[in-house]
Write an enzyme that holds these catalytic residues in place. Structure first.
Site, mmCIF file in Angstrom:
data_model
loop_
_atom_site.group_PDB
_atom_site.id
_atom_site.type_symbol
_atom_site.label_atom_id
_atom_site.label_comp_id
_atom_site.label_asym_id
_atom_site.label_seq_id
_atom_site.Cartn_x
_atom_site.Cartn_y
_atom_site.Cartn_z
ATOM 1 N N GLU A 98 0.908 -1.296 0.056
ATOM 2 C CA GLU A 98 -0.027 0.273 -0.051
ATOM 3 C C GLU A 98 1.117 1.092 0.089
ATOM 4 O O GLU A 98 0.185 2.259 -0.621
ATOM 5 C CB GLU A 98 -1.234 0.182 1.248
ATOM 6 N N LYS A 210 -17.733 -0.950 5.864
ATOM 7 C CA LYS A 210 -18.005 -2.223 5.082
ATOM 8 C C LYS A 210 -19.738 -1.631 5.080
ATOM 9 O O LYS A 210 -19.558 -2.095 3.702
ATOM 10 C CB LYS A 210 -17.451 -3.409 5.694
#
Ligand SMILES: Cc1ncc(C[n+]2csc(CCOP(=O)(O)OP(=O)(O)O)c2C)c(N)n1
Lengths: 611, 246
Positions: A98, A210
């Protein structure tokens, strides 16, 4: 460990209320509505086809905002967004780490002028982005980071892969958002994208729990707009411009100092014009390298710790410093007590908080760089008389040349390698770097002529920036623009896994590792300031980088001598795909000139015994 | 590293620059630092150009800064985070809602130099949830609340001091007496001094909060709403917004 932990997340997903709601089957109606809308307006924007989930709203917002390429790594909490990307036109580049995604997005932004976008999952994905976000923040680079987050109802419970991402990134973002509402998440992403580029650019982040991305919503994001409370003054105040103009007119030794803001606001044209029209010499900061062609007679190249002697002499002796879009970083100023000690300072910046933050501005001009420069020029009744001063600056160029010793029998000098690449490439070739001595040589011994061709980590000084930045730069660059990364052995070791990405995507980049078997900049400081006690600076344990490159599937070359340089450079540049040259250079070579930390710019050392 | 070590060899193979006759083995050519002219000018630590002979110590003063902010989660941590990150000397910070729904006021007392106070205001204004920032004049109305717990051996004397400072007794027991005092900082400091004679057990101070005097808005351009109890629920923030003129 992680194998046992994974089913836990899956359980969460199964019991996710938002997912359960998915089965209510309301979607058909909405699609019909949306189709009607498309017919009515006649536009083909993807958002008009109607979003069905928060994740689709996120993707629609990115498309609407004009994003084209995303850099990221998959994971549980960001998976719904990736799922929505499956049907999208956006290009996603999977990175090996990342941190690489953040640097690639950053460099993509620097080269293209549009915000780069990176994605990561929650927890470790988000924390791996942190270095890249902090880097973009310090360099005021527009960038949007999207991070997955555990479902809202689990936030605060130390759930699997939970990190307080907005908390962690608050000090290193321009602004960040926790997107708790599926109906507004698209607008939030659009706002974050727009905000990152508005005014003084910087990274923004949207944390996406989420449940928000999984939840149903039919709210198509509106146009990407910055929030009302963020107001930027683009047009400088008339009075400010007028008094600044008088100060420039009466100066005898005026000096322009271009900062990164000149590049970011695409004001190079205006800035160069101003310098040439009024005959004012130009020094730049490191982030502004390329804003003024370095082969122009008015250009003194960059000033600061390892900047040119002539730029530092000019800064020391100017009586009127016209600084545009710079934050007067300490690597530029040295000790502020001795910085441009006799100069009245005209400071042009879009961010009022930069005015008089480090160096007092006698004449502040708050506004967009290009606009401000044009207004300043229009307001001036005459140009300052600078003939003598220009001659003085020219003679400093002769007195303090950037030079190095290259007897053929001694180990290869890194400066020679940089110059060989500069010779072999076009004027608009892009250079990215790691951080250390090699970065300074790349900045000193390459003649930059265009903005957005120098891509480096300035404010944060992040080793490992070079390779992922080359990936991002390559994707943003024109097809015929060459991309060369100068890296150190230490820096390369930190992010060389991104070579695998360059191989997969067949990205035509050349990495020149200036391998001195030291973390050289540290060794230089230990020699100068710690009596040569080279603690943990020795890197003779590095792998053979050419072989490492071959293992990744890239072309690998190794160079030990002067007479191998030209062929290797040519072979690497001609190779269609990533090539790595491991240049074994003189391990004792040091970077000069050098203004010791906190020292006076005019007292730069030209060798170790002058420190 | 001196120039005597410099090899005689030229730099023929150097494609970019002209060979330089006197490039030292490890370093660059050119006059040494002491051979260069240096101007005598000077700045102080805040980057302000000063008389080279003058004392350069910047002076600190206390300032009351009021920030009108959007009342959203995280705004207080952003503000306090800004203060710790930028090393501003903060004396107190108070926060509470205003007459406009969705807005809150943060009142800060900072102890800084003039450039420092300027930075505090500008950095605050940069935060996205911050709507307006203002520094209050010396004549602003300021108030602070302190709750003090003292030993209860001399209740009459405690009562007398409390009355003297127009305070209130909140709790009185055989062993302790707790009082509250409100007022400006000076009055609170004086009151605390006066109570010391009894033995102060605990203190809780709120920090100062303040408004500009008269018709002057506390932050520039601030448009307060006229909150009436009955309307508060039903009306939107927009319709509540009024100006000083109406
Ligand atoms: C991530 C990170 N860790 C540590 C440092 C401190 N640091 C600055 S320069 C440097 C040496 C870099 O070594 P290398 O990449 O081999 O380049 P060289 O100086 O040898 O050219 C180090 C360790 C840093 N800038 N970034």
């Amino acid at each position: 460990m992680s194998e046992r932990a994974t089913p836990t997340t899956d359980q969460t997903e199964e019991t996710d209320p938002a997912e359960a709601a998915d089965e209510t089957g309301e979607t058909t109606d909405r699609s019909a509505d949306a189709a009607g809308e498309t017919a009515a307006t006649g536009t083909e924007s993807p958002a008009d086809t109607g979003v069905e989930t928060g994740a689709e709203a996120v993707v629609a917002a990115l498309e609407d905002a004009g994003a084209e390429t995303l850099f990221g790594v998959q994971g549980g909490a960001i998976m719904p967004v990736y799922d929505a990307l499956y049907d999208s036109e956006l290009t996603h580049v999977t990175m090996a780490h990342e941190q690489g995604a953040a640097h690639a997005a950053d460099a993509y932004g620097v080269v293209s002028g549009d915000p780069g976008v990176c994605l990561a999952t929650s927890g470790p994905g988000a924390t791996n982005l942190v270095t890249g976000i902090a880097d973009a923040d310090m360099d005021s680079d527009a960038m949007l980071a999207l991070t997955g987050q555990v479902p809202s109802q689990m936030v605060g419970s130390d759930a699997f892969q939970e990190t307080d991402t907005t908390g962690v990134t608050a000090p290193i973002t321009k602004h960040n958002y926790f997107a708790g509402d599926p109906d507004t998440v698209g607008d939030t992403v659009g706002e974050a994208f727009a905000l990152s580029a508005e005014g003084r650019p910087g990274p923004t982040l949207v944390d996406l729990p989420k449940d928000t991305t999984l939840a149903e919503t039919d709210s198509d994001p509106g146009p990407a707009e910055t929030p009302e409370t963020y107001s930027v003054e683009e047009d400088p105040d008339d009075e400010q411009v007028a008094v600044a103009a008088r100060a420039v007119e009466r100066a005898e030794k005026p000096l322009l100092l271009f900062g990164g803001g000149v590049v970011k606001s695409d004001a190079c044209q205006e800035a160069r014009g101003f310098a040439i029209d009024h005959g004012i010499p130009v020094a730049t900061t490191m982030p502004a390298i390329g804003s003024m062609p370095e082969d122009h007679e008015l250009c003194l190249s960059w000033a600061g710790m390892h900047g040119t002697g002539y730029a530092n002499m000019a800064i020391t002796h100017t009586d009127c410093l016209i600084a545009v879009g710079t934050r007067f970083d300490d690597r530029l100023t040295g000790g502020v007590e001795t910085f441009a000690p006799e100069a009245e300072v005209v400071h042009v910046d879009i961010d009022p908080a930069e005015i008089s933050k480090n160096v007092h501005a006698d004449y502040p001009v708050v506004g967009d760089a290009g606009t401000a420069i044009e207004r300043l020029s229009a307001e001036m009744d005459r140009s300052p008389r600078t003939r003598e001063w220009r001659e003085q600056c020219q003679s400093w160029k002769d007195e303090y040349p950037l030079a190095y010793a290259t007897p053929e029998d001694e180990p290869l000098k890194p400066q020679f390698v940089v110059e060989a690449f500069d010779e072999a490439t076009d004027d608009d070739a892009i250079v990215t770097t790691g951080v250390g001595q090699h970065q300074m040589w790349a900045a000193q011994f390459w003649t930059y002529k265009s903005p957005r061709t120098w891509v480096s980590s300035h404010g944060l000084g992040t080793m490992g920036y070079g390779v992922p930045a080359a990936v991002g730069a390559r994707i943003a660059a024109d097809d015929d623009q060459q991309v060369v990364c100068f890296d150190g052995d230490g820096s390369f070791l930190m992010t060389m896994q991104e070579i695998s990405v360059a191989v997969r995507e067949n990205l035509d980049i050349t990495v020149a590792v200036l391998n001195n078997r030291y973390i050289g900049m540290v060794r230089q400081w230990q020699d100068a300031f710690f009596e040569g006690r080279q603690m943990a600076a020795d890197y003779d344990w590095c792998p053979e980088f050419d072989k490492m490159a071959e293992a990744f599937g890239a072309k690998g070359l190794r160079v030990d001598d002067y007479d191998e340089v030209a062929d290797a450079v040519e072979a690497a540049l001609n190779y269609d795909g990533p090539a790595v040259i491991d240049f074994h250079i003189d391990p004792a070579e040091n970077v000069y000139p050098m203004v010791p930390s906190g020292g006076a710019n005019g007292k730069f050392a030209l060798s170790e015994d002058q420190l | 590293m001196s120039s005597e070590d410099a090899p005689d060899e030229g730099t023929d193979s150097n494609p970019g620059t002209e060979p330089h006759p006197e490039v030292p083995r490890n370093g660059m050519p050119g006059p040494s630092p002491d051979e260069r002219p240096h101007p005598s000018g000077r700045r102080n630590a805040k980057g302000i150009r000063i008389d080279p002979e003058a004392e350069a110590e910047p002076e600190y003063r206390s300032a009351v800064v009021s920030a009108l902010v959007e009342h959203e989660p995280g705004v207080l941590s952003r503000v306090s985070g800004l203060f710790s990150r930028r090393q501003f000397n903060i004396e107190s910070l108070t926060v509470g809602p205003t007459t406009v729904e969705g807005h809150a006021r943060i009142t800060l007392v900072v102890e800084e130099t003039d450039p420092g106070i300027d930075q505090v205001k500008k950095q605050l204004a940069k935060l996205k949830p911050v709507i307006q920032v203002g520094e209050l004049d010396d004549d602003a109305v300021r108030a602070e609340l302190v709750v003090l717990k003292v030993r209860g051996e001399e209740p009459d004397k405690v009562q007398a001091i409390t009355e003297m400072y127009e305070g209130r007794t909140l709790d009185a027991g055989p062993r302790t007496i707790t009082v509250q005092i409100t007022g400006d900082q000076q009055k609170i400091d004086d009151a605390i001094d006066a109570f010391r004679q009894f033995g102060i057990i605990e203190i809780a101070r709120t920090g100062q909060t303040a408004l500009a005097r008269g018709d002057t808005p506390t932050t520039p351009g601030e448009e307060p709403g006229h909150a009436k109890e009955s309307e508060q629920e039903s009306e939107s923030a927009e319709t509540q917004t009024g100006t000083y003129d109406d």
